[in-house]
Design an enzyme around this catalytic site. Structure first.
Site, mmCIF file in Angstrom:
data_model
loop_
_atom_site.group_PDB
_atom_site.id
_atom_site.type_symbol
_atom_site.label_atom_id
_atom_site.label_comp_id
_atom_site.label_asym_id
_atom_site.label_seq_id
_atom_site.Cartn_x
_atom_site.Cartn_y
_atom_site.Cartn_z
ATOM 1 N N SER A 181 0.822 -1.209 0.000
ATOM 2 C CA SER A 181 0.000 0.000 0.000
ATOM 3 C C SER A 181 0.860 1.265 0.000
ATOM 4 O O SER A 181 1.849 1.349 0.723
ATOM 5 C CB SER A 181 -0.908 -0.006 1.235
ATOM 6 O OG SER A 181 -1.668 1.180 1.269
ATOM 7 N N CYS A 210 -0.154 3.259 10.572
ATOM 8 C CA CYS A 210 0.538 4.342 9.866
ATOM 9 C C CYS A 210 1.225 5.252 10.873
ATOM 10 O O CYS A 210 0.577 5.828 11.737
ATOM 11 C CB CYS A 210 -0.428 5.151 9.026
ATOM 12 S SG CYS A 210 0.415 6.471 8.137
ATOM 13 N N ILE A 243 5.169 -6.039 7.630
ATOM 14 C CA ILE A 243 5.028 -4.954 8.578
ATOM 15 C C ILE A 243 4.869 -3.604 7.861
ATOM 16 O O ILE A 243 5.237 -3.489 6.696
ATOM 17 C CB ILE A 243 6.283 -4.839 9.486
ATOM 18 C CG1 ILE A 243 7.518 -4.720 8.606
ATOM 19 C CG2 ILE A 243 6.388 -6.016 10.415
ATOM 20 C CD1 ILE A 243 8.803 -4.414 9.312
ATOM 21 N N GLY A 284 8.343 -5.661 3.701
ATOM 22 C CA GLY A 284 9.433 -4.984 4.384
ATOM 23 C C GLY A 284 10.767 -5.247 3.707
ATOM 24 O O GLY A 284 11.383 -6.274 3.932
HETATM 25 C C1 LIG Z 1 6.074 6.324 0.100
HETATM 26 C C2 LIG Z 1 5.386 5.289 0.932
HETATM 27 C C3 LIG Z 1 4.027 5.390 1.180
HETATM 28 C C4 LIG Z 1 3.366 4.444 1.948
HETATM 29 N N1 LIG Z 1 2.035 4.558 2.163
HETATM 30 C C5 LIG Z 1 1.381 3.590 2.842
HETATM 31 C C6 LIG Z 1 -0.019 3.615 2.985
HETATM 32 O O1 LIG Z 1 -0.699 4.510 2.487
HETATM 33 N N2 LIG Z 1 -0.633 2.621 3.692
HETATM 34 C C7 LIG Z 1 0.074 1.589 4.244
HETATM 35 O O2 LIG Z 1 -0.500 0.705 4.862
HETATM 36 N N3 LIG Z 1 1.416 1.524 4.113
HETATM 37 C C8 LIG Z 1 2.076 2.502 3.430
HETATM 38 N N4 LIG Z 1 3.437 2.412 3.276
HETATM 39 C C9 LIG Z 1 4.152 1.283 3.880
HETATM 40 C C10 LIG Z 1 4.380 0.157 2.866
HETATM 41 O O3 LIG Z 1 3.168 -0.365 2.406
HETATM 42 C C11 LIG Z 1 5.232 -0.949 3.470
HETATM 43 O O4 LIG Z 1 4.546 -1.519 4.565
HETATM 44 C C12 LIG Z 1 6.585 -0.463 3.961
HETATM 45 O O5 LIG Z 1 7.084 0.525 3.101
HETATM 46 C C13 LIG Z 1 7.625 -1.579 4.085
HETATM 47 O O6 LIG Z 1 7.841 -2.217 2.854
HETATM 48 P P1 LIG Z 1 9.031 -1.821 1.835
HETATM 49 O O7 LIG Z 1 10.301 -1.814 2.618
HETATM 50 O O8 LIG Z 1 8.971 -2.861 0.769
HETATM 51 O O9 LIG Z 1 8.705 -0.462 1.321
HETATM 52 C C14 LIG Z 1 4.100 3.378 2.497
HETATM 53 C C15 LIG Z 1 5.468 3.262 2.241
HETATM 54 C C16 LIG Z 1 6.112 4.195 1.470
HETATM 55 C C17 LIG Z 1 7.580 4.042 1.232
#
Ligand SMILES: Cc1cc2nc3c(=O)[nH]c(=O)nc-3n(C[C@H](O)[C@H](O)[C@H](O)COP(=O)(O)O)c2cc1C
Ligand SMILES: Cc1cc2nc3c(=O)[nH]c(=O)nc-3n(C[C@H](O)[C@H](O)[C@H](O)COP(=O)(O)OP(=O)(O)OC[C@H]3O[C@@H](n4cnc5c(N)ncnc54)[C@H](O)[C@@H]3O)c2cc1C
Ligand SMILES: Cc1cc2nc3c(=O)[nH]c(=O)nc-3n(C[C@H](O)[C@H](O)[C@H](O)COP(=O)(O)OP(=O)(O)OC[C@H]3O[C@@H](n4cnc5c(N)ncnc54)[C@H](O)[C@@H]3O)c2cc1C
Ligand SMILES: Cc1cc2nc3c(=O)[nH]c(=O)nc-3n(C[C@H](O)[C@H](O)[C@H](O)COP(=O)(O)O)c2cc1C
Ligand code: FES
Ligand code: FES
Lengths: 277, 304, 304, 277
Positions: free
Chosen positions: C23, C130, C191, C243
């Site tokens: 997301s 969040c 996470i 993550g």
């Molecule tokens: C720019 C950005 C925006 C995000 N917006 C949301 C969001 O709107 N809702 C949510 O549940 N997680 C949000 N996340 C978290 C991601 O969904 C994810 O849980 C987190 O980034 C860890 O995964 P990653 O290391 O692959 O990015 C956001 C992450 C990033 C980097």
């Protein structure tokens, strides 16, 4: 260890790719760099600057003294990003290294040195031969490799070199331990007058140590493990040791540090079952 | 040498500069004397009342911009430390902070009792946050009352300064810090490592025999900053910051937040004298910015 | 296309492969249709009952092997999503998971009520984690009872699948997961980001106007693995892992632990089609290893 | 945006360091790469492989169509690790980029284009001049730089170029906004027939927009902010906008996305107070 090792900006003097066997790099170091002894290693910062990367340990495989410093050589194979970085160096490039580090091989008074190198583990053995051949001219080097393509050249070696390959494409067919057993049984090497020194894959060093202990021959092996610092600071490089018979219980002594107590260990003292796990 | 006044005070303890080494990343403090004599203080490897073997290898895994460790507090024990290491350590003339660990409140108490007889120790850092020693169940920090009981017990034992080293693996490090201050800690050290793990795909096994380890290095710096800020907002005792500090700029960020001193940990594996690199870079930056005393820098972050 | 059976089941929902987007890192799912049609499922940007402006810029800071974000849930709101985005999203033919957020239990309840009238949604992911929206005080996840009340309330509202997305910024994510499962969650997503911050030394200010942000990217992967493992040990409902996943190998690590599916987040900023890169690399690895069905791989980690 | 941008492996055709001004790099792209329009940008993966690094946005400053693809050029200055990596490229090296991205500059029917570039912000203006000069031959380029050393060459520009430097070492002394004001007051540019297009430091674009709004001249500016993805996925690149007078309240519309709604914005719509904070 104080004063014995230093951090230097080395320069690549030459870099040479040797078929499947790997790469030989020769690094120019300043006078502040202490003459390395066989079995010692250097910690190389593989990667310049921006990204965080732990230093990588490499055994010294040769030393050439020069009026204003010297050249150390290293034999290595590319297995990941750090070694790939080193492999991409060009002559003249800078390499940040710390060394020489660790406990070297030590000759055993009254015994003829039999050096065994498996694969790129031949590196410190070539250095050891250079270092001791004058004083102990009767030694020899047993060198095992996968096949003919994986063999590093050993021309300059002052000791006679006996080779084995798994496929028999060069030298005797089989492992270097098989070669040693044969020479022991045929009398080319005598258990009562030899000392064994090995570097190579862990399974080879274990076999070597068991054989040596069984035959009553002193044995020293150079062991590898994952290093954090390479300089005795992190306790990351644990090598499990057997308890000394009769000695008081010492939990702390269960693990020695490969970077300062080793990388060269008495093969009889290593707890091979625990290493293997 | 710098013309800037870099000295700081952690409670009663005056340090000539705010750069220390982090426990477990600089041995017993005597392995690299040339660097050690220039630091503001030395924090030893965590000591336990009895010697400890530590965990089986491998103990280290490199990760993106960081590393996992699972040393398991291998150490010579308090007795041998006093006999074999402390004399050399004292000879360096650098402030000495002895890190103490244990599986139970009694372990801590016994270790401090023994150490308190030894001269030349300036402070104790209570490692109630090691993620790699869990025989007793979980980290002390995960149960605030357990953390408090360690501190209040050893508080009765010693008049020396007590620093409580906190874990970031908690919901509220701020309230944990408050609990520790209430129990008698003179300073807070934040943070210890984050719980992490790594997997060997080919072997389909965890890379560390104990499965999880502690994550350190630049990767954790943004989190350490946020955690230190949480602590600073909740307690008025001095805070010593640690987590991902590798350059002088990194150190200055934590000081700007309000930490009184910093510790360099994993940075020492890049260079055994990385602490002095941090110190020199820090001093050069302050000089360029025209800051004449580190006291003017500490806590001067502008938040709207 | 791969000959390996990659399909997985998250409760009642069958996904043709286990790679979803995370997301907030793939817009509303319609910005990159060529990649979107190949994913196992799409998780939308978190939606709130009313449109939200989000936080002032800058919203992004790069950090070692990761990044901080402080977007603040800028989104068009449930109404406009249904009218303007959902039709295109449905046309892709990929499973649709709508992420829902809010400041109160009522916010969640109202958003789900409205979305439940719209056809074509396969599951809801409840973003109770969040770190950038805290008007209501703190993250729901930091108070397990608050998390439970969100879930049990919307549970009464909808028959669609409910995934609870958890925060790692807690002492025990395992017990939090248990609470969520007990409250009626059909799956756990773990996470969300770690709280972190960054400082601009020259300006002596935090780099993000809201001071702290959420840390994501490869830097957090070792921690995410440990957190997902904690969750897996405590609940029997399916776990969706997220993550620091950027490569096929990264994804396979989480599946080996026992996660049923993975989400690619920050990886999409390296390439907008990074999710498909992860998918292809994963399939190629399994093929090389002679694994014919992803089901044989999932949960096959050997721990002694 | 679908189909309009793609990820390509470009090759460095030429790279040229231009004194203090920065570096000009020309990148060969395949036919799949859509012809970029002025104001659009590319997202470059600055750093090969191992370390995680977000892509860096760079405006296109020129385009040359070729039978089997084309060449885009970029003007840039080294400010950190990403741009330093780009600066270290050699001709023939590969560069992974995504583009063209974003909303371009658009001419205003019936108005003469007055292009303003501040510092390296001149890049998209040179491209814009190339693109529109044939259809709109009466335009001009006003180019402001710090000093003579920081000036990029503008030889090929089809429009007359009026220059200013802060120290007066080339062209008029002062800012490019000062130059514009002077030309407006002397009648070289007429408010009722001009359209203003700007790229450069934020303070310059704010001054330009305020001046334009006061004088009733249409104005478009290319804005920079920190990007996460550059492709509309992350909502990281927020640009604060004024509420449209009379429009219904729209919280979502408070911030536009620089990477998809922009980087070119109507200068009258930007909420400059909020940008400045
Ligand atoms: C720019 C950005 C925006 C995000 N917006 C949301 C969001 O709107 N809702 C949510 O549940 N997680 C949000 N996340 C978290 C991601 O969904 C994810 O849980 C987190 O980034 C860890 O995964 P990653 O290391 O692959 O990015 C956001 C992450 C990033 C980097
Ligand atoms: C004392 C000592 C001396 C050494 N001498 C040499 C030498 O002369 N020539 C040479 O080629 N190599 C030598 N090595 C091994 C060398 O350090 C590793 O190959 C190197 O660190 C790999 O780095 P990398 O970044 O290329 O690979 P990584 O990406 O770090 O690792 C690639 C693979 O190798 C494994 N690995 C990493 N470090 C080690 C290690 N220390 N032991 C075993 N496996 C490891 C990893 O788990 C991974 O599977 C020595 C190691 C030690 C401890
Ligand atoms: C649409 C767009 C078009 C651009 N066009 C050009 C161009 O044609 N030529 C050119 O030289 N540069 C251009 N830039 C700026 C360029 O993207 C940054 O200089 C580059 O990202 C810096 O990367 P780095 O790794 O070298 O520096 P970093 O280490 O990332 O940053 C160095 C310093 O620059 C700041 N910074 C980073 N990104 C930005 C940004 N986007 N805006 C303002 N400050 C920033 C950082 O906070 C830091 O202080 C453009 C930016 C955008 C958004
Ligand atoms: C190899 C290693 C060993 C450590 N041993 C200890 C220890 O014995 N006691 C302790 O309190 N912290 C120990 N730590 C944690 C560090 O002191 C420090 O809190 C943590 O690593 C974060 O800082 P860094 O990112 O600068 O390394 C150890 C860390 C590492 C990497
Ligand atoms: S590698 Fe750090 S002590 Fe040996
Ligand atoms: S930079 Fe990601 S949406 Fe604009």
């Amino acid at each position: 260890m104080t004063g014995e090792s230093s951090r230097v900006e080395a320069r690549v003097a030459r870099i040479l790719r040797i078929g499947d066997a790997g790469t030989r790099i020769e690094l120019r170091v300043p006078v502040s760099f202490v003459v390395p002894r066989a079995g010692q290693f250097v910690q190389i910062a593989c990667g310049a600057g921006d990204a965080f990367r732990l230093r990588r340990p490499f055994s010294v495989c040769g030393w050439r003294g020069l009026p204003d410093g010297g050249e150390i050589s290293i034999l290595f194979s590319v297995v990941g990003e750090g070694s790939a970085w080193l492999d991409a160096r060009k002559s003249g490039d800078r390499v940040d290294l710390i060394g020489p580090l660790g406990a070297p091989f030590r000759t055993v008074p009254g015994r003829i040195p039999i050096l065994l190198g498996g694969g790129r583990g031949v590196a410190p053995m070539l250095h050891f031969a250079d270092q001791i051949a004058e004083a102990l001219p009767d030694g020899m080097l047993l060198y095992g490799a996968r096949d003919a393509h994986a063999i590093f050249p050993t021309e300059g070696c002052p000791y006679p070199v006996y080779r084995s390959t798994l496929d028999g494409s060069i030298g005797q067919k089989g492992t270097v331990i098989g070669l040693l057993e044969q020479m022991l049984s045929r009398g080319g090497i005598r258990a009562d007058s030899a000392a064994l020194f090995g570097c190579g894959p862990t399974a080879m060093l274990e076999a070597l140590s068991r054989l040596a202990v069984a035959a009553g021959i002193p044995v020293q092996v150079s062991l590898e493990t994952v290093f954090g610092c390479g300089t005795g600071l992190c306790a990351g490089c644990a090598i499990p040791l057997r308890a000394k018979p009769g000695a008081p219980e010492d939990p702390f002594g269960r693990y020695a540090f490969a970077c300062t107590d080793g990388p060269v260990f008495d093969g009889a003292m290593v707890d091979w079952e625990a290493v293997r796990e | 040498m710098s013309r800037i006044d870099l000295s700081v005070e952690i409670g009663d303890l005056r340090l000539r500069n705010p750069v220390l080494c982090a426990s477990g990343t600089f041995g017993y403090g005597i392995e690299q004397p040339a660097a050690a004599i220039r630091l503001g203080g030395i924090v030893t490897k965590t000591l336990t009342i009895e010697p400890r073997a530590g965990n089986p290898p491998p103990r280290i895994v490199e990760t993106p911009s960081g590393m996992l460790n699972s040393i398991g507090l291998q150490n010579v024990g308090v007795e041998r430390f006093i006999a074999e290491k402390l004399p050399d350590l004292r000879a360096l003339g650098t402030a000495i902070v002895v890190s103490v660990g244990g599986r139970s409140v009694d372990d801590f108490d016994a270790a401090i009792a023994r150490l308190d007889d030894a001269p030349g120790i300036d402070a104790y850092e209570l490692n109630i946050s090691c993620p790699n020693v869990k025989e007793g169940g979980i980290e002390f920090c995960q149960v605030p009352s357990a953390a408090a009981s360690v501190i209040s017990t050893v508080r009765r034992r010693t008049r020396r300064s007590l620093w409580a080293k906190l874990s970031p693996n908690v919901t509220s490090i701020g309230s944990l810090a408050e609990t520790c201050a209430g129990a008698g800690a003179d300073a807070i050290t934040a943070i210890n490592t984050y719980v992490g793990m790594a997997i060997d795909l080919e072997k389909r096994r965890p890379r560390l025999p104990g499965v999880t380890g502690g994550l350190s290095g630049p990767a954790i710096r943004p989190m350490a900053l946020a955690r230190v800020r949480e602590v600073l907002r909740r307690v008025s005792i001095p805070v010593v910051a640690v987590g991902g500090i590798v350059t002088g700029r990194d150190a200055l960020e934590f000081l700007l937040l309000g930490a009184k001193a910093v510790q360099v940990g994993t940075g020492h594996f890049l260079r055994p004298d990385q602490g002095t690199v941090v110190l020199d870079e820090m001093a050069a930056f302050l000089e360029r910015e025209g800051v004449s005393s580190i006291g003017d820098w500490i806590g001067s972050l502008k938040e709207d």
